[in-house]
Design a protein around this motif. Structure first.
Motif, PDB file in Angstrom:
ATOM      1  N   GLY A 199      57.693  17.372  61.111  1.00 34.64           N
ATOM      2  CA  GLY A 199      57.860  18.686  61.712  1.00 34.64           C
ATOM      3  C   GLY A 199      59.214  18.854  62.369  1.00 34.64           C
ATOM      4  N   THR A 200      59.519  20.085  62.697  1.00 34.13           N
ATOM      5  CA  THR A 200      60.788  20.425  63.336  1.00 34.13           C
ATOM      6  C   THR A 200      60.520  21.254  64.576  1.00 34.13           C
ATOM      7  OG1 THR A 200      61.900  20.472  61.168  1.00 34.13           O
ATOM      8  CG2 THR A 200      63.014  21.588  62.989  1.00 34.13           C
ATOM      9  N   ASP A 201      61.215  20.922  65.652  1.00 35.24           N
ATOM     10  CA  ASP A 201      61.098  21.692  66.895  1.00 35.24           C
ATOM     11  C   ASP A 201      62.140  22.814  66.850  1.00 35.24           C
ATOM     12  OD1 ASP A 201      60.977  22.711  69.425  1.00 35.24           O
ATOM     13  OD2 ASP A 201      61.075  20.781  70.471  1.00 35.24           O
ATOM     14  N   GLU A 202      61.751  23.948  66.253  1.00 37.50           N
ATOM     15  CA  GLU A 202      62.692  25.061  66.073  1.00 37.50           C
ATOM     16  C   GLU A 202      63.185  25.619  67.403  1.00 37.50           C
ATOM     17  OE1 GLU A 202      59.804  24.861  64.478  1.00 37.50           O
ATOM     18  OE2 GLU A 202      60.210  24.963  62.310  1.00 37.50           O
ATOM     19  N   ASP A 203      62.301  25.636  68.405  1.00 39.44           N
ATOM     20  CA  ASP A 203      62.718  26.161  69.712  1.00 39.44           C
ATOM     21  C   ASP A 203      63.839  25.324  70.314  1.00 39.44           C
ATOM     22  OD1 ASP A 203      60.931  28.229  69.572  1.00 39.44           O
ATOM     23  OD2 ASP A 203      59.403  27.277  70.806  1.00 39.44           O
ATOM     24  N   ALA A 204      63.791  24.018  70.087  1.00 37.76           N
ATOM     25  CA  ALA A 204      64.846  23.131  70.592  1.00 37.76           C
ATOM     26  C   ALA A 204      66.170  23.405  69.865  1.00 37.76           C
ATOM     27  CB  ALA A 204      64.439  21.674  70.426  1.00 37.76           C
ATOM     28  N   LEU A 205      66.091  23.685  68.563  1.00 40.97           N
ATOM     29  CA  LEU A 205      67.301  24.031  67.810  1.00 40.97           C
ATOM     30  C   LEU A 205      67.926  25.306  68.373  1.00 40.97           C
ATOM     31  CD1 LEU A 205      66.168  23.471  64.084  1.00 40.97           C
ATOM     32  CD2 LEU A 205      67.338  21.862  65.594  1.00 40.97           C
ATOM     33  N   ILE A 206      67.081  26.294  68.624  1.00 44.08           N
ATOM     34  CA  ILE A 206      67.551  27.572  69.160  1.00 44.08           C
ATOM     35  C   ILE A 206      68.177  27.377  70.535  1.00 44.08           C
ATOM     36  CG2 ILE A 206      66.789  29.837  70.029  1.00 44.08           C
ATOM     37  CD1 ILE A 206      64.620  29.731  67.771  1.00 44.08           C
ATOM     38  N   ASP A 207      67.509  26.570  71.361  1.00 44.45           N
ATOM     39  CA  ASP A 207      67.955  26.400  72.744  1.00 44.45           C
ATOM     40  C   ASP A 207      69.359  25.803  72.825  1.00 44.45           C
ATOM     41  OD1 ASP A 207      67.118  26.894  75.425  1.00 44.45           O
ATOM     42  OD2 ASP A 207      67.068  24.729  75.753  1.00 44.45           O
ATOM     43  N   VAL A 208      69.712  24.978  71.847  1.00 42.89           N
ATOM     44  CA  VAL A 208      71.059  24.406  71.834  1.00 42.89           C
ATOM     45  C   VAL A 208      72.031  25.312  71.071  1.00 42.89           C
ATOM     46  CG1 VAL A 208      72.498  22.483  71.053  1.00 42.89           C
ATOM     47  CG2 VAL A 208      70.257  22.025  72.073  1.00 42.89           C
ATOM     48  N   ILE A 209      71.726  25.585  69.814  1.00 43.45           N
ATOM     49  CA  ILE A 209      72.696  26.239  68.935  1.00 43.45           C
ATOM     50  C   ILE A 209      72.989  27.672  69.371  1.00 43.45           C
ATOM     51  CG2 ILE A 209      73.128  27.000  66.555  1.00 43.45           C
ATOM     52  CD1 ILE A 209      71.464  24.559  65.649  1.00 43.45           C
ATOM     53  N   CYS A 210      71.978  28.397  69.840  1.00 44.62           N
ATOM     54  CA  CYS A 210      72.166  29.812  70.185  1.00 44.62           C
ATOM     55  C   CYS A 210      72.675  30.017  71.608  1.00 44.62           C
ATOM     56  CB  CYS A 210      70.861  30.580  69.991  1.00 44.62           C
ATOM     57  SG  CYS A 210      70.284  30.604  68.282  1.00 44.62           S
ATOM     58  N   GLN A 222      77.853  25.855  80.633  1.00 47.82           N
ATOM     59  CA  GLN A 222      78.403  25.053  81.726  1.00 47.82           C
ATOM     60  C   GLN A 222      77.909  23.603  81.593  1.00 47.82           C
ATOM     61  OE1 GLN A 222      80.620  26.453  84.106  1.00 47.82           O
ATOM     62  NE2 GLN A 222      80.500  28.068  82.549  1.00 47.82           N
ATOM     63  N   ASN A 223      78.657  22.657  82.141  1.00 50.40           N
ATOM     64  CA  ASN A 223      78.289  21.227  82.098  1.00 50.40           C
ATOM     65  C   ASN A 223      77.966  20.786  80.673  1.00 50.40           C
ATOM     66  OD1 ASN A 223      78.409  21.122  85.014  1.00 50.40           O
ATOM     67  ND2 ASN A 223      76.398  22.114  85.038  1.00 50.40           N
ATOM     68  N   PHE A 224      78.790  21.233  79.755  1.00 52.55           N
ATOM     69  CA  PHE A 224      78.559  20.996  78.335  1.00 52.55           C
ATOM     70  C   PHE A 224      78.836  19.538  77.959  1.00 52.55           C
ATOM     71  CE2 PHE A 224      80.792  20.975  74.109  1.00 52.55           C
ATOM     72  CZ  PHE A 224      79.651  21.124  73.319  1.00 52.55           C
ATOM     73  N   ASP A 225      77.913  18.941  77.223  1.00 52.16           N
ATOM     74  CA  ASP A 225      78.081  17.576  76.722  1.00 52.16           C
ATOM     75  C   ASP A 225      77.682  17.560  75.253  1.00 52.16           C
ATOM     76  OD1 ASP A 225      77.827  14.887  75.962  1.00 52.16           O
ATOM     77  OD2 ASP A 225      77.307  14.260  77.993  1.00 52.16           O
ATOM     78  N   PRO A 226      78.645  17.496  74.345  1.00 50.31           N
ATOM     79  CA  PRO A 226      78.313  17.569  72.919  1.00 50.31           C
ATOM     80  C   PRO A 226      77.454  16.407  72.433  1.00 50.31           C
ATOM     81  CG  PRO A 226      80.630  16.989  73.244  1.00 50.31           C
ATOM     82  CD  PRO A 226      80.098  17.385  74.574  1.00 50.31           C
ATOM     83  N   VAL A 227      77.588  15.249  73.064  1.00 53.66           N
ATOM     84  CA  VAL A 227      76.771  14.097  72.660  1.00 53.66           C
ATOM     85  C   VAL A 227      75.309  14.343  73.016  1.00 53.66           C
ATOM     86  CG1 VAL A 227      76.379  11.632  72.965  1.00 53.66           C
ATOM     87  CG2 VAL A 227      78.726  12.508  72.875  1.00 53.66           C
ATOM     88  N   ASP A 228      75.060  14.834  74.220  1.00 57.77           N
ATOM     89  CA  ASP A 228      73.681  15.144  74.618  1.00 57.77           C
ATOM     90  C   ASP A 228      73.074  16.201  73.704  1.00 57.77           C
ATOM     91  OD1 ASP A 228      73.727  13.328  76.664  1.00 57.77           O
ATOM     92  OD2 ASP A 228      73.981  14.806  78.279  1.00 57.77           O
ATOM     93  N   ASP A 229      73.868  17.213  73.366  1.00 60.38           N
ATOM     94  CA  ASP A 229      73.363  18.271  72.485  1.00 60.38           C
ATOM     95  C   ASP A 229      73.087  17.732  71.082  1.00 60.38           C
ATOM     96  OD1 ASP A 229      73.387  20.173  74.441  1.00 60.38           O
ATOM     97  OD2 ASP A 229      75.236  21.149  73.797  1.00 60.38           O
ATOM     98  N   ALA A 230      73.951  16.870  70.592  1.00 64.24           N
ATOM     99  CA  ALA A 230      73.744  16.269  69.271  1.00 64.24           C
ATOM    100  C   ALA A 230      72.449  15.454  69.255  1.00 64.24           C
ATOM    101  CB  ALA A 230      74.936  15.386  68.900  1.00 64.24           C
ATOM    102  N   LYS A 231      72.211  14.715  70.326  1.00 62.57           N
ATOM    103  CA  LYS A 231      70.976  13.921  70.421  1.00 62.57           C
ATOM    104  C   LYS A 231      69.745  14.822  70.474  1.00 62.57           C
ATOM    105  CE  LYS A 231      73.059   9.905  72.717  1.00 62.57           C
ATOM    106  NZ  LYS A 231      73.197   9.152  73.998  1.00 62.57           N
ATOM    107  N   ALA A 232      69.839  15.931  71.202  1.00 60.12           N
ATOM    108  CA  ALA A 232      68.714  16.866  71.299  1.00 60.12           C
ATOM    109  C   ALA A 232      68.398  17.478  69.935  1.00 60.12           C
ATOM    110  CB  ALA A 232      69.037  17.962  72.309  1.00 60.12           C
ATOM    111  N   LEU A 233      69.441  17.792  69.168  1.00 62.24           N
ATOM    112  CA  LEU A 233      69.232  18.363  67.841  1.00 62.24           C
ATOM    113  C   LEU A 233      68.632  17.336  66.883  1.00 62.24           C
ATOM    114  CD1 LEU A 233      72.526  20.458  67.495  1.00 62.24           C
ATOM    115  CD2 LEU A 233      70.224  21.338  67.872  1.00 62.24           C
ATOM    116  N   ARG A 234      69.123  16.111  66.983  1.00 62.26           N
ATOM    117  CA  ARG A 234      68.576  15.047  66.127  1.00 62.26           C
ATOM    118  C   ARG A 234      67.103  14.821  66.436  1.00 62.26           C
ATOM    119  NH1 ARG A 234      67.822  13.033  61.608  1.00 62.26           N
ATOM    120  NH2 ARG A 234      67.624  10.782  61.421  1.00 62.26           N
ATOM    121  N   LYS A 235      66.757  14.794  67.703  1.00 57.41           N
ATOM    122  CA  LYS A 235      65.366  14.610  68.116  1.00 57.41           C
ATOM    123  C   LYS A 235      64.487  15.749  67.596  1.00 57.41           C
ATOM    124  CE  LYS A 235      62.453  14.131  72.244  1.00 57.41           C
ATOM    125  NZ  LYS A 235      62.421  14.181  73.732  1.00 57.41           N
ATOM    126  N   ALA A 236      65.033  16.959  67.615  1.00 58.59           N
ATOM    127  CA  ALA A 236      64.270  18.131  67.180  1.00 58.59           C
ATOM    128  C   ALA A 236      63.944  18.098  65.691  1.00 58.59           C
ATOM    129  CB  ALA A 236      65.045  19.404  67.504  1.00 58.59           C
TER     130      ALA A 236
END
Length: 323
Positions: A33-44, A14-28
């Motif tokens: 290092g990589t924030d794997e939990d952040a990747l999971i939280d968006v992609i999964c 719900q309230n999906f924003d692909p730009v916000d998600d893209a930014k979150a993935l880039r930040k991760a």
């Protein structure tokens, strides 16, 4: 692709924003290092359609390919799972079919799992995508990579000419049941073409009726007869059709169990089943799994996987990460 209504574990956010998600993935993935939990939280936690929108936004905003970044920042089965999730679902099925027929030997299990469980529309969609991605005809590939009665079964399924009306005819069911009995148990040798013709053309409701009539006239199930009359891949394919006809959730539950039973886990199969069913009917499959094997799907995954890969699978099957 369109699917019959089921009980999914992953639904559109719900309230999906692909730009916000893209930014979150880039930040991760930026910096050390990589924030794997952040990747999971968006992609999964997004639908396949939403993930494809994120892919486009990622490239538009950062001039980089999200899948390539994922590949450079993750590894192993965790990487395979995320890349699978970021592939358009039709293209993913096509890749699985192509990989099953590439290299030395053929993975018949993949061909059976996909082609025996799909609707006419889904098979036609996959055939078109196969030609688009690989420049080859799927039916021709199946014919060159398989043989004998199994080849004829797959080619029949690939024509996607099954009656899907859902209408039933008890008299026709009795005739087909008698024909199957004559083609198998009542003769020396087996007339495989009769089994192919009936099981690849009749609608699922009619096949259930045929199974009932077969049991009445023979005293045992059609599945038992097939197990007695056939062997190898053709037997597995015909039984898969019957199982999809009677209880598709149980069919996929048995496939999940097979992926984790025995020595080692078949992670390619586990990933394929979770990725392709999570937006359709994975909750139903989880229920069937527990009823059939006496333990939850979550408990099996807990014992056969680890780390971020396990966490991602938990999210996809609608479970929380274990403490």
């Amino acid at each position: 692709m369109s699917y019959p209504f089921g009980n999914p574990t992953v639904v559109p956010a719900q309230n999906f924003d692909p730009v916000d998600d893209a930014k979150a993935l880039r930040k991760a993935m930026k910096g050390f290092g990589t924030d794997e939990d952040a990747l999971i939280d968006v992609i999964c936690r997004r639908s396949n359609e939403q993930r494809i929108m994120i892919l486009r936004s990622y490239k538009t905003n950062f001039g980089k390919d999200l899948v390539e970044d994922i590949k450079s920042e993750t590894s192993g089965n965790f990487e395979k799972l995320l890349v699978a999730l970021l592939t358009p679902i039709v293209d993913y099925y096509v890749k699985e079919l192509h990989d099953a027929m590439s290299g030395l030997g053929t993975d018949e299990d993949v061909l059976i799992e996909i082609l025996c469980s799909m609707t006419n529309y889904e098979i036609h969609t996959i055939k078109n995508a196969y030609e688009r991605l690989y420049g080859k005809n799927l039916e021709s590939e199946l014919m060159s990579e398989t043989s004998g009665h199994f080849k004829r079964l797959l080619v029949a399924l690939c024509t996607a000419n099954r009656d899907e009306s859902g209408s039933t005819d008890i008299d026709a069911a009795r005739r087909d049941a008698t024909e199957l009995l004559r083609a198998g148990e009542l003769r020396v040798g087996t007339d495989e073409s009769t089994f192919n013709m009936i099981l690849c053309q009749r609608n699922f409701a009619q096949i259930r009726l045929i199974c009932n009539e077969y049991e009445k006239i023979s005293g045992h199930s059609l599945e038992r007869a097939i197990n007695n009359e056939f062997s190898g891949d053709i037997m597995d394919g015909l039984v898969a059709i019957l199982q999809c006809t009677s209880n598709k959730s149980e069919f996929f539950a048995s496939r999940l169990h097979k992926s984790m039973a025995g020595l080692g886990t078949n992670d390619n199969q586990l990933i394929r089943l979770i990725v392709t069913r999570c937006e359709i009917d994975l909750n139903d499959i989880k229920t069937a799994f527990e009823q059939k094997y006496g333990k939850s799907l979550r408990s099996w995954i807990k014992g056969d996987t680890s780390g971020h890969y396990k966490h991602a699978l938990y999210v996809l099957i609608g479970e929380q990460r274990s403490s």
